[in-house]
Enzyme design. Structure first.
Site, PDB file in Angstrom:
ATOM      1  N   TRP A 155      49.865  38.556  36.638  1.00  0.00           N
ATOM      2  CA  TRP A 155      50.784  37.482  37.002  1.00  0.00           C
ATOM      3  C   TRP A 155      50.234  36.079  36.765  1.00  0.00           C
ATOM      4  CZ3 TRP A 155      47.682  34.919  40.263  1.00  0.00           C
ATOM      5  CH2 TRP A 155      46.745  35.675  40.994  1.00  0.00           C
ATOM      6  N   ASN A 156      48.958  35.902  36.498  1.00  0.00           N
ATOM      7  CA  ASN A 156      48.383  34.557  36.555  1.00  0.00           C
ATOM      8  C   ASN A 156      48.768  33.669  35.381  1.00  0.00           C
ATOM      9  OD1 ASN A 156      46.749  36.358  35.073  1.00  0.00           O
ATOM     10  ND2 ASN A 156      44.952  35.054  35.302  1.00  0.00           N
ATOM     11  N   LYS A 179      54.809  45.655  30.047  1.00  0.00           N
ATOM     12  CA  LYS A 179      55.128  45.557  31.472  1.00  0.00           C
ATOM     13  C   LYS A 179      54.385  44.342  32.037  1.00  0.00           C
ATOM     14  CE  LYS A 179      53.281  47.165  35.145  1.00  0.00           C
ATOM     15  NZ  LYS A 179      53.569  45.973  36.033  1.00  0.00           N
ATOM     16  N   GLU A 182      55.575  42.222  38.192  1.00  0.00           N
ATOM     17  CA  GLU A 182      56.826  42.140  38.935  1.00  0.00           C
ATOM     18  C   GLU A 182      56.878  40.896  39.819  1.00  0.00           C
ATOM     19  OE1 GLU A 182      56.211  45.658  37.123  1.00  0.00           O
ATOM     20  OE2 GLU A 182      54.883  44.948  38.727  1.00  0.00           O
ATOM     21  N   GLY A 232      43.544  42.619  33.127  1.00  0.00           N
ATOM     22  CA  GLY A 232      43.582  42.782  34.574  1.00  0.00           C
ATOM     23  C   GLY A 232      42.211  43.064  35.145  1.00  0.00           C
ATOM     24  N   SER A 233      42.202  43.690  36.296  1.00  0.00           N
ATOM     25  CA  SER A 233      40.950  43.931  37.010  1.00  0.00           C
ATOM     26  C   SER A 233      40.134  45.044  36.360  1.00  0.00           C
ATOM     27  CB  SER A 233      41.243  44.298  38.468  1.00  0.00           C
ATOM     28  OG  SER A 233      41.785  45.599  38.549  1.00  0.00           O
ATOM     29  N   GLU A 254      40.901  43.335  28.340  1.00  0.00           N
ATOM     30  CA  GLU A 254      40.331  42.075  28.820  1.00  0.00           C
ATOM     31  C   GLU A 254      40.311  42.153  30.336  1.00  0.00           C
ATOM     32  OE1 GLU A 254      41.867  37.949  29.649  1.00  0.00           O
ATOM     33  OE2 GLU A 254      41.298  37.738  27.553  1.00  0.00           O
ATOM     34  N   LEU A 255      39.127  42.315  30.893  1.00  0.00           N
ATOM     35  CA  LEU A 255      39.007  42.596  32.322  1.00  0.00           C
ATOM     36  C   LEU A 255      38.381  41.408  33.059  1.00  0.00           C
ATOM     37  CD1 LEU A 255      37.865  46.314  31.974  1.00  0.00           C
ATOM     38  CD2 LEU A 255      40.183  45.353  32.009  1.00  0.00           C
ATOM     39  N   CYS A 288      40.721  34.474  34.891  1.00  0.00           N
ATOM     40  CA  CYS A 288      39.601  35.399  34.730  1.00  0.00           C
ATOM     41  C   CYS A 288      38.380  34.725  34.122  1.00  0.00           C
ATOM     42  CB  CYS A 288      40.016  36.612  33.902  1.00  0.00           C
ATOM     43  SG  CYS A 288      40.748  36.207  32.313  1.00  0.00           S
ATOM     44  N   GLU A 385      34.321  38.748  41.998  1.00  0.00           N
ATOM     45  CA  GLU A 385      35.134  37.700  41.380  1.00  0.00           C
ATOM     46  C   GLU A 385      36.019  37.046  42.442  1.00  0.00           C
ATOM     47  OE1 GLU A 385      38.073  37.150  37.503  1.00  0.00           O
ATOM     48  OE2 GLU A 385      37.900  39.119  38.446  1.00  0.00           O
TER      49      GLU A 385
END
Length: 484
Positions: A155-156, A179, A182, A232-233, A254-255, A288, A385
């Site tokens: 979402w960021n 996706k 949401e 994401g994470s 990309e984590l 991130c 993080e």
């Protein structure tokens, strides 16, 4: 239009060129983090919807793969032009649903358009080559689109995050099922409309929302999907990578990161502090690649801290739609709670809070810019993080020793260094274990250069010529003349 008024779009899934509310009628509210008001309702995809998206992506790929590059480029360029012309509208929706200041949101929409344009041009150069070989034989290399892509983004960055996957996939000739989050669906819906209006064939871009585990567990094992892209994470990335590995499917990951900053003794402490604060508080630290561990040489430590605190206290926190606001709210309650827990943990272990560190009263998910000093090495904030507007600042005296501290974590996404000496800059560049390095600034990613991490921060690159690699397959062709 009132300063806080937003024309929020009707939310829907986009499958096979058509908008739908989904087969099951499920949905979730979308709330504004600055006020808590409900903006809309996002539909949740069912297995039936995902099957339709897979079938559409397969058909769309067959069409898009064989569409001449000039025609593909024209459609994608038109989509980029539409996004750029609607940057203000997209930006207002982005700010309402994610929280960042309007100027950041409008700029992000413009950068998303630029990213698409760059990928379009890069795809025109993603050609093969002829290799000298034996007489009577032609040896060539072909680069062709890998096939339908499944992509998942957080979402960021509601515009930039999805566009990194969409631009690379579509420019390479792939179809995609993406996706987005949401929590920030409106931005993606507005961008999908631009692709639709630009004339993108049905099935080439499919937009779905839903329960993350349900969607990933349905799409990733499908034989239709040929490549999986995720931002994401680290824990979620590892889970998705294991799922893809179970069917020998390539991934781009990309984590998370925990970017160290080393400010050397020869740096201007005030200029460095101002630059670091700008990077730290962009998008309320929910980035991130955000600078998140500040190691400052003892000779300039006090002046750096003083300047950093002053810059932090100058940040105007508020509703991102209000004029003059330079930092908005956290995007959701779990992020604010997580950040505050890290601050409290550091305090319990002996850290001092020089500014911020308190959850404000009133509506909205706000958290103030926070500066910590005297932070013990075993504090969670130095190992997890933070993903928020918190800056732990630590002293160092020896460059080799602090480089070891900077590289000690399993993360390797971004790192920053400040120095006026070319030789020291070279030591930092060679020494940092990170894929995205910045010297004397904390700027973000750009379309024309690759971004990505190593160690547990992921693999693959986005941007630059390397950004198309995961979406292309290399074929070697050996062609001998027919025997007479």
């Amino acid at each position: 239009m009132d300063e806080f008024e937003v024309e929020y779009p009707e939310l829907a899934l986009f499958i096979d060129g058509a908008w739908t509310q989904g087969a099951g009628g499920r949905g979730e509210p979308v709330t504004e983090p600055a006020t808590g008001r409900v903006l809309g309702r996002v539909p949740v995809a069912e297995a039936e919807d995902l099957d339709r998206a897979l079938a559409a992506a397969e058909r769309g790929f067959a069409v898009w793969r064989d569409t001449p590059i000039e025609q593909r480029s024209a459609i994608l360029r038109k989509a980029a032009a539409l996004i750029r012309s609607r940057a203000q509208e997209i930006g207002r929706v982005m700010t309402a649903e994610e929280g960042k200041p309007l100027a950041e949101s409008v700029g992000e929409a413009g950068r998303a358009a630029a990213l698409l344009e760059y990928n379009v041009e890069e795809a025109r150069r993603a050609h093969g080559r002829i290799i000298p070989s034996a007489v009577g034989e032609t040896l060539s290399v072909h680069r062709v689109p890998v096939g339908p892509v499944a992509a998942f983004v957080p979402w960021n960055f509601p515009a930039g995050g999805p566009m990194r996957k969409i631009a690379a996939a579509l420019s390479a000739g792939c179809s995609i099922i993406i996706k987005p989050s949401e929590e920030t669906p409106g931005t993606s819906v507005l961008m999908a409309r631009c692709f639709e209006e630009a004339g993108l064939p049905p099935g080439v871009l499919n937009l779905v929302f839903g329960v993350p585990a349900e969607v990933s567990e349905h799409l990733i094992p499908s034989p239709t999907v040929k490549f999986v892209a995720f931002t994401g994470s680290i824990p979620v990335g590892k889970h998705l990578a294991r799922m893809a590995a179970g069917v020998m499917k390539p991934t781009g990951m990309e984590l998370g990161g925990h970017a160290p900053v080393i400010v050397c003794a020869d740096s201007d402490p005030v200029a460095a502090a101002k630059a670091c604060a700008r990077g730290k508080y962009a998008n309320a630290g929910q980035v991130c690649t955000s600078p998140s561990r500040f190691y400052v040489h003892e000779a300039i430590y006090e002046r750096f801290v003083e300047a950093f605190v002053a810059a932090s206290e100058a940040v105007k926190v508020g509703n991102g739609l209000a004029s003059g606001v330079t930092m908005g709210p956290m995007a959701n309650e779990r992020r604010r709670e997580g950040v505050h827990e890290l601050v409290l943990d550091a305090q319990k272990r002996g850290a001092r809070v020089l500014t911020g560190g308190q959850v404000p009263e009133g509506e909205g998910l706000f958290y103030p810019p926070t500066v910590l000093v005297d932070v013990p090495e075993d504090s969670r904030i130095l190992h997890e993080e933070p993903f928020g507007p918190v800056a732990p600042i630590l002293e160092f005296s020896d460059l080799d020793e602090v480089m070891e501290r900077a590289n000690a974590l399993p993360f390797g996404l971004a790192a920053y260094g400040f120095t006026e000496r070319a030789a020291t800059a070279d030591r930092l560049v060679r020494g940092f274990e990170a894929g995205i390095l910045s010297i004397n600034h904390t700027g973000g990613s750009v379309p024309q250069a690759p971004s990505g991490g190593f160690k547990e921060s992921g693999h693959g690159r986005e941007g630059g010529a390397e950004g198309l690699d995961g979406y292309l397959v290399t074929k070697r062709v050996s062609h001998k003349l027919a025997l007479g």
